[in-house]
Design a protein around this motif. Structure first.
Motif, PDB file in Angstrom:
ATOM      1  N   ALA A  83       2.042  -2.368  -7.491  1.00 17.89           N
ATOM      2  CA  ALA A  83       3.359  -2.270  -6.861  1.00 17.89           C
ATOM      3  C   ALA A  83       3.606  -3.461  -5.939  1.00 17.89           C
ATOM      4  CB  ALA A  83       3.482  -0.964  -6.082  1.00 17.89           C
ATOM      5  N   PHE A  84       2.536  -3.938  -5.273  1.00 14.43           N
ATOM      6  CA  PHE A  84       2.674  -5.102  -4.401  1.00 14.43           C
ATOM      7  C   PHE A  84       3.022  -6.350  -5.213  1.00 14.43           C
ATOM      8  CE2 PHE A  84      -0.342  -2.524  -1.767  1.00 14.43           C
ATOM      9  CZ  PHE A  84       0.536  -2.286  -0.713  1.00 14.43           C
ATOM     10  N   LEU A  85       2.403  -6.505  -6.377  1.00 14.61           N
ATOM     11  CA  LEU A  85       2.691  -7.651  -7.234  1.00 14.61           C
ATOM     12  C   LEU A  85       4.132  -7.601  -7.730  1.00 14.61           C
ATOM     13  CD1 LEU A  85       1.763 -10.173  -8.766  1.00 14.61           C
ATOM     14  CD2 LEU A  85       0.965  -8.656 -10.602  1.00 14.61           C
ATOM     15  N   GLN A  86       4.602  -6.421  -8.099  1.00 11.56           N
ATOM     16  CA  GLN A  86       5.978  -6.271  -8.574  1.00 11.56           C
ATOM     17  C   GLN A  86       6.979  -6.610  -7.475  1.00 11.56           C
ATOM     18  OE1 GLN A  86       5.837  -2.212  -9.851  1.00 11.56           O
ATOM     19  NE2 GLN A  86       4.935  -2.675 -11.846  1.00 11.56           N
ATOM     20  N   GLN A  87       6.711  -6.142  -6.259  1.00 13.03           N
ATOM     21  CA  GLN A  87       7.607  -6.445  -5.151  1.00 13.03           C
ATOM     22  C   GLN A  87       7.617  -7.934  -4.850  1.00 13.03           C
ATOM     23  OE1 GLN A  87       9.799  -4.482  -3.516  1.00 13.03           O
ATOM     24  NE2 GLN A  87       9.272  -3.012  -5.108  1.00 13.03           N
ATOM     25  N   SER A  88       6.475  -8.590  -4.980  1.00 14.86           N
ATOM     26  CA  SER A  88       6.413 -10.038  -4.775  1.00 14.86           C
ATOM     27  C   SER A  88       7.296 -10.768  -5.784  1.00 14.86           C
ATOM     28  CB  SER A  88       4.961 -10.513  -4.897  1.00 14.86           C
ATOM     29  OG  SER A  88       4.878 -11.923  -4.788  1.00 14.86           O
ATOM     30  N   GLN A  89       7.284 -10.306  -7.021  1.00 15.91           N
ATOM     31  CA  GLN A  89       8.105 -10.934  -8.056  1.00 15.91           C
ATOM     32  C   GLN A  89       9.597 -10.719  -7.785  1.00 15.91           C
ATOM     33  OE1 GLN A  89       6.443  -8.930 -11.456  1.00 15.91           O
ATOM     34  NE2 GLN A  89       4.808 -10.431 -11.746  1.00 15.91           N
ATOM     35  N   VAL A  90       9.966  -9.510  -7.341  1.00 19.46           N
ATOM     36  CA  VAL A  90      11.370  -9.216  -7.053  1.00 19.46           C
ATOM     37  C   VAL A  90      11.873 -10.084  -5.907  1.00 19.46           C
ATOM     38  CG1 VAL A  90      12.953  -7.463  -6.177  1.00 19.46           C
ATOM     39  CG2 VAL A  90      11.303  -6.879  -7.947  1.00 19.46           C
ATOM     40  N   VAL A  91      11.092 -10.166  -4.833  1.00 16.27           N
ATOM     41  CA  VAL A  91      11.491 -10.984  -3.684  1.00 16.27           C
ATOM     42  C   VAL A  91      11.625 -12.447  -4.096  1.00 16.27           C
ATOM     43  CG1 VAL A  91      10.777 -11.810  -1.411  1.00 16.27           C
ATOM     44  CG2 VAL A  91      10.513  -9.391  -1.998  1.00 16.27           C
ATOM     45  N   SER A  92      10.717 -12.919  -4.952  1.00 18.48           N
ATOM     46  CA  SER A  92      10.786 -14.304  -5.426  1.00 18.48           C
ATOM     47  C   SER A  92      12.069 -14.556  -6.212  1.00 18.48           C
ATOM     48  CB  SER A  92       9.568 -14.619  -6.297  1.00 18.48           C
ATOM     49  OG  SER A  92       8.369 -14.498  -5.560  1.00 18.48           O
ATOM     50  N   LEU A  93      12.516 -13.578  -6.990  1.00 16.71           N
ATOM     51  CA  LEU A  93      13.764 -13.722  -7.739  1.00 16.71           C
ATOM     52  C   LEU A  93      14.959 -13.934  -6.806  1.00 16.71           C
ATOM     53  CD1 LEU A  93      13.638 -11.116 -10.664  1.00 16.71           C
ATOM     54  CD2 LEU A  93      13.773 -13.603 -10.853  1.00 16.71           C
ATOM     55  N   PHE A  94      15.004 -13.160  -5.738  1.00 16.57           N
ATOM     56  CA  PHE A  94      16.122 -13.313  -4.802  1.00 16.57           C
ATOM     57  C   PHE A  94      16.023 -14.618  -4.016  1.00 16.57           C
ATOM     58  CE2 PHE A  94      16.376  -8.697  -5.493  1.00 16.57           C
ATOM     59  CZ  PHE A  94      17.729  -8.577  -5.723  1.00 16.57           C
ATOM     60  N   TRP A  95      14.801 -15.107  -3.815  1.00 14.87           N
ATOM     61  CA  TRP A  95      14.656 -16.418  -3.174  1.00 14.87           C
ATOM     62  C   TRP A  95      15.185 -17.526  -4.098  1.00 14.87           C
ATOM     63  CZ3 TRP A  95      10.995 -20.595  -4.019  1.00 14.87           C
ATOM     64  CH2 TRP A  95      11.067 -21.588  -3.042  1.00 14.87           C
ATOM     65  N   VAL A 124      16.087  -6.037 -12.320  1.00 15.19           N
ATOM     66  CA  VAL A 124      14.626  -6.092 -12.263  1.00 15.19           C
ATOM     67  C   VAL A 124      14.117  -5.271 -11.083  1.00 15.19           C
ATOM     68  CG1 VAL A 124      12.644  -7.620 -11.900  1.00 15.19           C
ATOM     69  CG2 VAL A 124      14.496  -8.326 -13.428  1.00 15.19           C
ATOM     70  N   ASP A 125      14.823  -5.384  -9.952  1.00 12.85           N
ATOM     71  CA  ASP A 125      14.461  -4.589  -8.784  1.00 12.85           C
ATOM     72  C   ASP A 125      14.541  -3.096  -9.098  1.00 12.85           C
ATOM     73  OD1 ASP A 125      13.835  -3.842  -6.198  1.00 12.85           O
ATOM     74  OD2 ASP A 125      15.868  -4.130  -5.444  1.00 12.85           O
ATOM     75  N   TYR A 126      15.573  -2.710  -9.831  1.00 16.60           N
ATOM     76  CA  TYR A 126      15.743  -1.297 -10.193  1.00 16.60           C
ATOM     77  C   TYR A 126      14.600  -0.808 -11.082  1.00 16.60           C
ATOM     78  CZ  TYR A 126      17.497   2.712 -12.827  1.00 16.60           C
ATOM     79  OH  TYR A 126      17.615   3.941 -13.434  1.00 16.60           O
ATOM     80  N   MET A 127      14.216  -1.618 -12.062  1.00 15.67           N
ATOM     81  CA  MET A 127      13.179  -1.206 -13.005  1.00 15.67           C
ATOM     82  C   MET A 127      11.815  -1.074 -12.340  1.00 15.67           C
ATOM     83  SD  MET A 127      14.137  -3.211 -16.549  1.00 15.67           S
ATOM     84  CE  MET A 127      14.166  -4.831 -15.791  1.00 15.67           C
ATOM     85  N   MET A 128      11.583  -1.825 -11.278  1.00 17.74           N
ATOM     86  CA  MET A 128      10.282  -1.797 -10.613  1.00 17.74           C
ATOM     87  C   MET A 128      10.260  -0.884  -9.389  1.00 17.74           C
ATOM     88  SD  MET A 128       9.076  -5.767 -10.775  1.00 17.74           S
ATOM     89  CE  MET A 128       8.800  -6.605 -12.337  1.00 17.74           C
ATOM     90  N   MET A 129      11.379  -0.296  -9.044  1.00 22.34           N
ATOM     91  CA  MET A 129      11.481   0.481  -7.807  1.00 22.34           C
ATOM     92  C   MET A 129      10.872   1.873  -7.961  1.00 22.34           C
ATOM     93  SD  MET A 129      14.909   1.251  -5.614  1.00 22.34           S
ATOM     94  CE  MET A 129      15.198  -0.514  -5.492  1.00 22.34           C
TER      95      MET A 129
END
Length: 287
Positions: A83-95, A124-129
């Motif tokens: 879950a931490f890896l997924q959140q890192s990817q989501v935050v990177s997308l918004f960056w 992507v955020d929705y799918m990983m939430m």
């Protein structure tokens, strides 16, 4: 506490962003409704007024790195670890989205492309939430995901029809709603002071054992009451955000001094050019 800190940080990022978009989009719409066009970001002059944008530009990489660090350091159940890896990817997308917005202000990048990218990032955020979370926590994150879908749909609609004031309103108010609901999640699921009656919050040490329900209720009646309460709180948040948004619009209609400063960049030049070519239109005012 790490989960509470995460939700509180989300609240601090999203609420000011959504309020700023509401303020600037309302101001631009009231200036001339017939020439209204949504923006990927409402930049203002002087530059220091865009401190929120540059704060996000610096803070998001740190947040993504923090999630990646937790992924590498966390040795618990794989569901929670990844879950931490997924959140890192989501935050990177918004960056990356913020980087594209900067390029948009200086290079000829289609604005609809940025809105499409924003919509994909929200999807992507929705799918990983909330993956792997069940029980009351699953219901709460499902509601959070529905707000994310609203933001995604609004971005995709703005990519097709940037003049849609309704889509801009849904996006801006949706960001505010996501921020307040993130704070509610942190308080209700990750603190003992605001825990649901008859239910206990499971600590991270227990989560490492592979448990997927972060809220433990002794009785089925307590679980159902907790779900009903969270649904009621969600409706309450929706009413507050909607009333506050309409109140802000009415306030800006009556007081021009409170309106957001003139936006800069390609959109302002386009708006001024169109205004010069057309007959002046009266400002929209509520009596």
């Amino acid at each position: 506490m790490a989960s509470l800190a995460t939700q509180f940080s989300t609240f601090l990022f999203l609420c000011p962003l959504g309020i700023r978009r509401l303020l600037c989009s309302f101001s631009l719409y009231l200036k001339n409704p017939s020439l209204y066009r949504s923006r990927t970001w409402y930049f203002s002059e002087p530059t220091w007024k865009n401190i929120d944008f540059y704060t996000l530009l610096i803070a998001l990489p740190f947040a993504a790195f923090s999630y990646l660090f937790f992924f590498l350091a966390f040795s618990g159940h794989p569901t929670h670890r990844f879950a931490f890896l997924q959140q890192s990817q989501v935050v990177s997308l918004f960056w990356v989205l913020l980087i594209l917005i900067i390029f948009r202000e200086n290079f000829d990048i289609p604005e609809n492309f940025i809105f499409v990218f924003a919509g994909i990032a929200f999807l992507v955020d929705y799918m990983m939430m909330g993956q792997g979370i069940t029980g009351i926590g699953g219901v709460v994150y499902e509601l959070f995901g529905e707000l994310t879908l609203v933001c995604a749909g609004s971005c995709l609609l703005l990519s097709i029809r940037p003049t849609s004031f309704l889509a801009e309103f849904l996006l801006s108010s949706g960001l505010v709603f996501k921020g307040t609901w993130a704070l509610q999640i942190g308080l209700s699921l990750y603190t003992d002071a605001f825990a649901l009656k008859g239910c206990d919050n499971i600590l991270m040490s227990l989560a490492q054992q592979g448990l997927t329900d972060i809220v433990k209720c002794e009785l089925e009646e307590d679980r159902l009451r907790g779900i009903a309460l969270m649904n009621l709180l969600f409706i309450g948040h929706a009413i507050v955000v909607l009333v506050a948004s309409f109140g802000l619009f009415g306030l800006l209609c009556r007081n021009r001094n409170l309106r957001c400063g003139e936006a800069s960049g390609p959109l302002l030049a386009e708006l001024e050019s169109m205004t010069m070519q057309m007959h002046p239109l009266p400002e929209f005012e509520l009596e």
